[in-house]
Design a protein around this motif. Structure first.
Motif, PDB file in Angstrom:
ATOM      1  N   TRP A 116      28.731  23.810   4.719  1.00 37.02           N
ATOM      2  CA  TRP A 116      29.872  24.589   4.239  1.00 37.02           C
ATOM      3  C   TRP A 116      31.124  23.727   4.097  1.00 37.02           C
TER       4      TRP A 116
ATOM      5  N   ARG B 198      32.639  32.864   1.860  1.00 36.42           N
ATOM      6  CA  ARG B 198      32.430  32.988   3.306  1.00 36.42           C
ATOM      7  C   ARG B 198      31.096  32.394   3.746  1.00 36.42           C
TER       8      ARG B 198
ATOM      9  N   GLY C   1      22.213  25.899  12.765  1.00 36.40           N
ATOM     10  CA  GLY C   1      23.576  26.419  12.794  1.00 36.40           C
ATOM     11  C   GLY C   1      24.607  25.302  12.655  1.00 36.40           C
ATOM     12  N   GLU C   2      24.356  24.182  13.327  1.00 32.02           N
ATOM     13  CA  GLU C   2      25.245  23.015  13.205  1.00 32.02           C
ATOM     14  C   GLU C   2      25.260  22.499  11.773  1.00 32.02           C
TER      15      GLU C   2
ATOM     16  N   THR D 134      24.525  24.125   9.071  1.00 29.79           N
ATOM     17  CA  THR D 134      25.150  25.112   8.180  1.00 29.79           C
ATOM     18  C   THR D 134      26.645  24.848   8.073  1.00 29.79           C
ATOM     19  N   GLN D 135      27.281  24.622   9.200  1.00 26.24           N
ATOM     20  CA  GLN D 135      28.722  24.356   9.174  1.00 26.24           C
ATOM     21  C   GLN D 135      29.044  23.057   8.434  1.00 26.24           C
TER      22      GLN D 135
ATOM     23  N   CYS E  54      23.817  30.860  13.390  1.00 24.06           N
ATOM     24  CA  CYS E  54      23.975  30.299  12.039  1.00 24.06           C
ATOM     25  C   CYS E  54      25.116  30.948  11.268  1.00 24.06           C
ATOM     26  N   HIS E  55      26.010  31.617  11.984  1.00 25.20           N
ATOM     27  CA  HIS E  55      27.299  32.030  11.441  1.00 25.20           C
ATOM     28  C   HIS E  55      27.168  32.986  10.254  1.00 25.20           C
ATOM     29  N   GLU E  56      26.136  33.835  10.303  1.00 25.39           N
ATOM     30  CA  GLU E  56      25.905  34.888   9.308  1.00 25.39           C
ATOM     31  C   GLU E  56      25.449  34.363   7.956  1.00 25.39           C
TER      32      GLU E  56
ATOM     33  N   ARG F 187      28.198  34.144   3.440  1.00 27.79           N
ATOM     34  CA  ARG F 187      27.260  35.240   3.715  1.00 27.79           C
ATOM     35  C   ARG F 187      26.388  35.563   2.514  1.00 27.79           C
TER      36      ARG F 187
ATOM     37  N   ARG G 136      22.114  35.435  13.257  1.00 27.50           N
ATOM     38  CA  ARG G 136      23.500  35.719  12.880  1.00 27.50           C
ATOM     39  C   ARG G 136      24.481  34.960  13.772  1.00 27.50           C
ATOM     40  N   GLN G 137      24.185  34.940  15.051  1.00 26.22           N
ATOM     41  CA  GLN G 137      25.092  34.294  15.999  1.00 26.22           C
ATOM     42  C   GLN G 137      25.073  32.777  15.854  1.00 26.22           C
TER      43      GLN G 137
END
Length: 463
Positions: free
Chosen positions: A266, A52, A259-260, A262-263, A296-298, A54, A293-294
């Protein structure tokens, strides 16, 4: 040098070798099993959390002496200790001493932030001797090769990253989110840019009038991470360096970029954690944890401090451990320690010790506040040892046994004092624990006598 703990685990791994890649294929690696055992977690939970995003297990396939650990909200809060030489001080032997000291006092990971001579040799020795994950900031070595950062090229930086990955570095701080359109936002700040990597990157970008090379070449960076299983620690080049600058537009603009990225990481099965501030007033810490959290998607949050006041020079390990405890309670997965010498100079061995212990306290206090199963067991055992005057057990249970014993023995050094029912604070006549033993015993005797006086044939009636 430590034994090659993981040789058999990694010998047949090829292609994309990241823990996230295996986790998403439904495979539980030896590293995941090891982590599950150390954390008292189910191995399937570890696999699912890694898949996931996390949880990360920083475990470069070339770091064979590594004993893997997990960083994530489902595991206990970890702490990192920074070591490394500077252009003005320290060398190989001193840094290995700091590494040993860091591990002995409980650092979960260690970052080699060397900026002086012999960076590669120092890092090689550290990796050979370290059972804990090792992190670096690759731009430091890239700049060492080009004393004028403006002469650095994207190829130079990526070559350094590749070489460090081949050496076995488990995670790397890369300042990919410092972008040209964010730089003007620092003008309202007092301390502008306080991240060394962030400042170096900004200087390069403005000189060349080009976008951040780590952002534009992010796919090349991901390919390196895939081949060696390097965890990306997306650095906060715009972290606030003062309370005035906390939670401002520059900080959160960079966080959105992270955050961008990070995706994107992944999508390539590359493990990611996010680095955070910095200097933050206590009343803004929880909001900062929630914002990460918001945006960077946890992904696991790795925070420096944060320092809750700017005027604790010489005591910044305390000012920052206060913020670290709150941050970890509210969701940070790892805390980067701060030493008493922060803002003042290169820490020595005693500074490293004080920083680690302050942060062990903060992380442990947060685990208790989070209600982690078993987190308070050691505290309860300490309370029993104190009440029963078991001094040796108290020393063993302390986060810093050597310091606890030394403070006790400074006034009561004899071996017989290890069984004494008092310490030098209260002495034998005023010890509350000793008095409590007597009060408890007499109170119990009264209760027993009262119970014996009740007629067994007629409950409640007295003889």
């Amino acid at each position: 040098m430590n034994a090659p703990f993981r040789s058999d685990w990694v010998k047949n791994r090829t292609g994309v070798v990241t823990q996230m890649h295996y986790a998403r294929k439904g495979l539980i690696t030896e590293e995941m099993v090891h982590v599950a055992r150390e954390e008292s977690l189910d191995a399937e939970l570890v696999r699912a959390e890694v898949a996931r995003g996390r949880m990360v297990i920083p475990a470069n396939i070339h770091h064979l002496t590594l004993q893997p650990l997990a960083i994530g909200i489902a595991s206990r809060c970890k702490i990192n200790a920074n070591i490394g030489n500077s252009q003005l001080s320290s060398g190989l032997d001193e840094e290995l001493d700091k590494l040993r000291l860091s591990i002995r006092h409980g650092a979960d990971t260690v970052m080699d932030l060397s900026t002086g001579r012999h960076i590669r040799q120092i890092r090689t020795a550290i990796l050979d001797h370290s059972p804990v994950p090792i992190g670096t900031v690759p731009i430091y070595e890239a700049v060492e090769r080009h004393p004028d950062v403006r002469a650095m090229t994207a190829d130079t930086l990526l070559t350094v990253i590749e070489e460090q990955a081949q050496q076995g570095v488990d995670y790397m701080t890369v300042h990919c989110g410092v972008l040209l359109d964010i730089l003007p936002l620092i003008q309202t700040r007092i301390t502008k840019i306080v991240s060394r990597g962030g400042a170096l990157m900004a200087q390069w970008m403005l000189h060349h009038e080009q976008e951040n090379p780590l952002y534009t070449h992010f796919d090349r960076l991901l390919e390196i991470c895939q081949r060696h299983d390097v965890t990306l620690s997306l650095g906060d080049g715009m972290r606030p360096g003062s309370l005035h600058d906390a939670s401002d537009a520059a900080q959160f603009a960079e966080l959105r970029v992270l955050g961008e990225l990070t995706q994107r990481a992944w999508e390539a099965d590359v493990q990611v954690m996010i680095e955070g501030p910095g200097h933050v007033p206590m009343d803004q810490i929880e909001m900062n944890m929630e914002r990460e959290r918001q945006l960077c998607h946890e992904a696991p949050f790795y925070v420096l401090g944060p320092l809750v006041t700017d005027i604790a020079a010489g005591y910044d390990h305390i000012a920052s451990a206060i913020g670290g405890a709150i941050a970890a309670w509210k969701g940070a997965s790892m805390l980067c320690y701060v030493t008493p010498k922060e803002h003042l100079g290169l820490p020595d061995a005693e500074d490293v010790r004080q920083g680690i212990i302050a942060y062990k306290i903060a992380a442990h206090a947060a685990d208790i506040a989070r209600g982690r199963p078993g987190a308070r067991d050691r505290d309860d055992e300490m309370s029993h040892a104190r009440y029963n005057f078991d001094w040796k057990r108290q020393f063993e249970l302390a986060l810093d046994p050597e310091r606890a014993r030394a403070y006790h023995d400074a006034t009561l050094p004899e071996e017989a004092h290890k069984k004494a029912e008092f310490c030098s604070m209260c002495g034998p006549r005023f010890c509350a624990y000793k008095l409590s033993h007597e009060v408890s015993e007499r109170s119990q005797n009264r209760a027993n006598a009262s119970a014996a006086s009740i007629c067994p044939e007629r409950p409640g009636a007295r003889l």
